[in-house]
Motif scaffolding. Sequence first.
Motif, PDB file in Angstrom:
ATOM      1  N   THR A  95       0.843  -1.193   0.000  1.00 14.06           N
ATOM      2  CA  THR A  95       0.000   0.000   0.000  1.00 14.06           C
ATOM      3  C   THR A  95       0.880   1.246   0.000  1.00 14.06           C
ATOM      4  O   THR A  95       1.770   1.330   0.832  1.00 14.06           O
ATOM      5  CB  THR A  95      -0.883   0.030   1.265  1.00 14.06           C
ATOM      6  OG1 THR A  95      -1.613  -1.181   1.338  1.00 14.06           O
ATOM      7  CG2 THR A  95      -1.836   1.187   1.257  1.00 14.06           C
ATOM      8  N   PRO A  96       0.686   2.217  -0.855  1.00  9.55           N
ATOM      9  CA  PRO A  96      -0.239   2.246  -1.982  1.00  9.55           C
ATOM     10  C   PRO A  96       0.357   1.513  -3.179  1.00  9.55           C
ATOM     11  O   PRO A  96       1.521   1.685  -3.520  1.00  9.55           O
ATOM     12  CB  PRO A  96      -0.387   3.733  -2.289  1.00  9.55           C
ATOM     13  CG  PRO A  96       0.938   4.318  -1.912  1.00  9.55           C
ATOM     14  CD  PRO A  96       1.409   3.491  -0.731  1.00  9.55           C
ATOM     15  N   ALA A  97      -0.465   0.720  -3.813  1.00  6.59           N
ATOM     16  CA  ALA A  97      -0.093   0.012  -5.037  1.00  6.59           C
ATOM     17  C   ALA A  97      -1.372  -0.498  -5.686  1.00  6.59           C
ATOM     18  O   ALA A  97      -2.393  -0.657  -5.009  1.00  6.59           O
ATOM     19  CB  ALA A  97       0.859  -1.140  -4.748  1.00  6.59           C
ATOM     20  N   ALA A  98      -1.303  -0.759  -6.981  1.00  8.78           N
ATOM     21  CA  ALA A  98      -2.476  -1.230  -7.724  1.00  8.78           C
ATOM     22  C   ALA A  98      -2.004  -2.097  -8.889  1.00  8.78           C
ATOM     23  O   ALA A  98      -0.810  -2.168  -9.169  1.00  8.78           O
ATOM     24  CB  ALA A  98      -3.287  -0.046  -8.245  1.00  8.78           C
ATOM     25  N   ALA A  99      -2.946  -2.740  -9.546  1.00  9.92           N
ATOM     26  CA  ALA A  99      -2.655  -3.500 -10.767  1.00  9.92           C
ATOM     27  C   ALA A  99      -3.528  -2.968 -11.906  1.00  9.92           C
ATOM     28  O   ALA A  99      -3.874  -3.695 -12.826  1.00  9.92           O
ATOM     29  CB  ALA A  99      -2.886  -4.980 -10.545  1.00  9.92           C
ATOM     30  N   GLY A 104      -8.898   2.324 -14.906  1.00 10.88           N
ATOM     31  CA  GLY A 104      -9.369   0.989 -14.541  1.00 10.88           C
ATOM     32  C   GLY A 104      -8.836  -0.120 -15.421  1.00 10.88           C
ATOM     33  O   GLY A 104      -9.199  -1.285 -15.246  1.00 10.88           O
ATOM     34  N   ASN A 105      -7.944   0.214 -16.354  1.00  4.00           N
ATOM     35  CA  ASN A 105      -7.365  -0.802 -17.241  1.00  4.00           C
ATOM     36  C   ASN A 105      -6.244  -1.549 -16.526  1.00  4.00           C
ATOM     37  O   ASN A 105      -5.432  -0.928 -15.834  1.00  4.00           O
ATOM     38  CB  ASN A 105      -6.797  -0.145 -18.505  1.00  4.00           C
ATOM     39  CG  ASN A 105      -7.860   0.602 -19.263  1.00  4.00           C
ATOM     40  OD1 ASN A 105      -8.947   0.085 -19.489  1.00  4.00           O
ATOM     41  ND2 ASN A 105      -7.563   1.841 -19.635  1.00  4.00           N
ATOM     42  N   PRO A 106      -6.161  -2.866 -16.697  1.00  7.44           N
ATOM     43  CA  PRO A 106      -5.096  -3.634 -16.048  1.00  7.44           C
ATOM     44  C   PRO A 106      -3.712  -3.181 -16.519  1.00  7.44           C
ATOM     45  O   PRO A 106      -3.506  -2.918 -17.698  1.00  7.44           O
ATOM     46  CB  PRO A 106      -5.355  -5.078 -16.483  1.00  7.44           C
ATOM     47  CG  PRO A 106      -6.721  -5.102 -17.053  1.00  7.44           C
ATOM     48  CD  PRO A 106      -7.049  -3.706 -17.485  1.00  7.44           C
ATOM     49  N   THR A 107      -2.772  -3.101 -15.585  1.00  3.47           N
ATOM     50  CA  THR A 107      -1.385  -2.760 -15.923  1.00  3.47           C
ATOM     51  C   THR A 107      -0.499  -4.000 -15.894  1.00  3.47           C
ATOM     52  O   THR A 107       0.632  -3.954 -16.340  1.00  3.47           O
ATOM     53  CB  THR A 107      -0.818  -1.722 -14.939  1.00  3.47           C
ATOM     54  OG1 THR A 107      -0.926  -2.243 -13.611  1.00  3.47           O
ATOM     55  CG2 THR A 107      -1.559  -0.399 -15.054  1.00  3.47           C
ATOM     56  N   TYR A 108      -1.024  -5.085 -15.354  1.00  2.00           N
ATOM     57  CA  TYR A 108      -0.298  -6.351 -15.304  1.00  2.00           C
ATOM     58  C   TYR A 108      -0.938  -7.313 -16.304  1.00  2.00           C
ATOM     59  O   TYR A 108      -2.072  -7.747 -16.112  1.00  2.00           O
ATOM     60  CB  TYR A 108      -0.344  -6.924 -13.884  1.00  2.00           C
ATOM     61  CG  TYR A 108       0.132  -8.357 -13.790  1.00  2.00           C
ATOM     62  CD1 TYR A 108       1.434  -8.702 -14.138  1.00  2.00           C
ATOM     63  CD2 TYR A 108      -0.727  -9.357 -13.356  1.00  2.00           C
ATOM     64  CE1 TYR A 108       1.859 -10.013 -14.046  1.00  2.00           C
ATOM     65  CE2 TYR A 108      -0.299 -10.667 -13.252  1.00  2.00           C
ATOM     66  CZ  TYR A 108       0.995 -10.992 -13.611  1.00  2.00           C
ATOM     67  OH  TYR A 108       1.423 -12.290 -13.521  1.00  2.00           O
TER      68      TYR A 108
END
Length: 164
Positions: A95-99, A104-108
């Motif tokens: 945290t903070p981190a996202a995928a 809202g598009n996936p980065t992974y």
Amino acid sequence: MTLTLRRALGALAATTLMLTGAVAAVAPTSLAAQVIPAMTGIRTGQNPGFDRVVLDLTAGPAPAVRYDLVDELIADGSGDIVWLTGEYFIAVAATPAAAHDDAGNPTYPGPQKFRTRNLRTVMAVAVTGDYEGTLSLGLGVRFRTPVSVFTLTSPNRVVIDVRH
């Protein structure tokens, strides 16, 4: 001190407090606009004495990471059980981190769950959550063993070392 001077100083103090309060009210908004690092890849590798899982992240502040040894992995948001190969499980949160990106598009682009046949202790890895600024992963392992979780920068990475 005259009554007029006291009133003027009181008004000045009240104005200063109001301005200070207004600045404090703006600060959380600027923090909300802060860049959240996004995961772009998961790499695994066997090293002498430990298996390593690395989460590659985009630029931004290095996330705080924590881990827990758990009986089962739970998907963030839904609360569903995440079925994963392993005798024991390690839940990792950054945290903070996202995928995903701001739209809202996936980065992974990789799989949400995969086996790690090339590793000695880690049997499988799963993305268990990408929810409200927290990126969660689960590892299925062969046995209870010491774990080390930390971050590296330039570029940003979360590193999970699992001893053999």
